[in-house]
Design a protein around this motif. Structure first.
Motif, PDB file in Angstrom:
ATOM      1  N   THR A 158     -44.323  46.919  88.993  1.00 59.69           N
ATOM      2  CA  THR A 158     -45.355  46.469  88.069  1.00 59.69           C
ATOM      3  C   THR A 158     -46.036  45.185  88.513  1.00 59.69           C
ATOM      4  OG1 THR A 158     -44.064  47.460  86.296  1.00 59.69           O
ATOM      5  CG2 THR A 158     -45.788  45.951  85.643  1.00 59.69           C
ATOM      6  N   LEU A 210     -49.014  44.194  82.382  1.00 60.44           N
ATOM      7  CA  LEU A 210     -49.432  45.045  83.503  1.00 60.44           C
ATOM      8  C   LEU A 210     -48.774  46.419  83.427  1.00 60.44           C
ATOM      9  CD1 LEU A 210     -49.435  42.481  86.450  1.00 60.44           C
ATOM     10  CD2 LEU A 210     -51.418  43.485  85.290  1.00 60.44           C
ATOM     11  N   TYR A 231     -50.831  47.881  80.342  1.00 61.49           N
ATOM     12  CA  TYR A 231     -52.286  47.918  80.525  1.00 61.49           C
ATOM     13  C   TYR A 231     -52.662  47.628  81.984  1.00 61.49           C
ATOM     14  CZ  TYR A 231     -51.720  47.181  75.525  1.00 61.49           C
ATOM     15  OH  TYR A 231     -51.311  47.275  74.219  1.00 61.49           O
ATOM     16  N   PRO A 232     -52.316  48.503  82.902  1.00 60.94           N
ATOM     17  CA  PRO A 232     -52.579  48.237  84.320  1.00 60.94           C
ATOM     18  C   PRO A 232     -54.066  48.065  84.651  1.00 60.94           C
ATOM     19  CG  PRO A 232     -51.859  50.507  83.999  1.00 60.94           C
ATOM     20  CD  PRO A 232     -51.697  49.811  82.685  1.00 60.94           C
ATOM     21  N   ASP A 233     -54.939  48.631  83.853  1.00 65.70           N
ATOM     22  CA  ASP A 233     -56.377  48.503  84.104  1.00 65.70           C
ATOM     23  C   ASP A 233     -56.899  47.091  83.814  1.00 65.70           C
ATOM     24  OD1 ASP A 233     -56.381  51.167  84.780  1.00 65.70           O
ATOM     25  OD2 ASP A 233     -57.135  51.837  82.823  1.00 65.70           O
ATOM     26  N   GLN A 234     -56.106  46.283  83.136  1.00 64.23           N
ATOM     27  CA  GLN A 234     -56.525  44.924  82.776  1.00 64.23           C
ATOM     28  C   GLN A 234     -55.979  43.865  83.736  1.00 64.23           C
ATOM     29  OE1 GLN A 234     -58.781  44.417  80.363  1.00 64.23           O
ATOM     30  NE2 GLN A 234     -58.805  46.640  80.202  1.00 64.23           N
ATOM     31  N   GLN A 235     -55.513  44.264  84.898  1.00 64.78           N
ATOM     32  CA  GLN A 235     -54.886  43.343  85.847  1.00 64.78           C
ATOM     33  C   GLN A 235     -55.769  42.142  86.171  1.00 64.78           C
ATOM     34  OE1 GLN A 235     -53.542  45.060  89.523  1.00 64.78           O
ATOM     35  NE2 GLN A 235     -53.150  43.087  90.432  1.00 64.78           N
ATOM     36  N   GLU A 236     -57.026  42.388  86.473  1.00 66.44           N
ATOM     37  CA  GLU A 236     -57.946  41.312  86.856  1.00 66.44           C
ATOM     38  C   GLU A 236     -58.034  40.242  85.769  1.00 66.44           C
ATOM     39  OE1 GLU A 236     -60.128  40.029  90.083  1.00 66.44           O
ATOM     40  OE2 GLU A 236     -59.079  41.933  89.940  1.00 66.44           O
TER      41      GLU A 236
END
Length: 158
Positions: free
Chosen positions: A63, A119, A122-127
């Motif tokens: 992760t 992460l 919500y892996p799409d919110q990493q940035e």
């Protein structure tokens, strides 16, 4: 302090015969795993075999990773430098430096744990999470400590 830390890193990290992070970076990852497990996640940390980092896993899913810049030592050095630059009494300076450093370390472990959970979920919110939210937590905590120091303990207080 940065020079001592640089020598420590040079002597404690391994890049030639397989990767091995500095012991403090590994310890931060371990403490993060301990906290994640304490709040109910199955977590683990594994030395990355292709870079100087420690992988953080939740439910066996890679992760996040902890690199040297995530171990809070550079921030603690910056924190202590400020405290010394705006020193108060010797006792107050030493105690605030010690307990402030401990507070920063703990906040950092909690920050990494929370980042790892976010992460994972919500892996799409990493940035957004990694570049904005989580630096704000650690730097906000340091700034708060500095404000307390200058207003309550420093010889420069009004």
């Amino acid at each position: 302090m940065f020079a001592i830390y640089a020598v420590y890193l040079q002597n404690s990290q391994e890049k030639e015969n397989g990767f091995q992070t500095a012991s403090i970076t590994t310890k931060v990852a371990e403490h993060t795993v301990d906290f994640l497990e304490m709040i109910g996640y199955y977590a683990d940390s594994i030395q990355h075999d292709k870079e100087l980092s420690v992988k953080l896993l939740i439910e066996n899913q890679y992760t996040a990773r902890v690199i040297e810049g995530c171990n809070s030592i550079s921030i603690i050095i910056l924190f202590i430098s400020f405290i010394v630059a705006f020193a108060g009494s010797i006792k107050a300076t030493i105690l605030f430096s010690f307990f402030g450093s401990l507070f920063i370390y703990i906040i950092n472990v909690l920050r990494i744990a929370f980042l790892t959970i976010m992460l994972y979920k919500y892996p799409d919110q990493q940035e957004l999470l990694h570049n904005l939210v989580f630096p704000a937590i650690i730097y906000g905590a340091v700034f708060l400590l500095w404000v307390i120091w200058v207003n309550k303990f420093s010889n420069y207080k009004k």
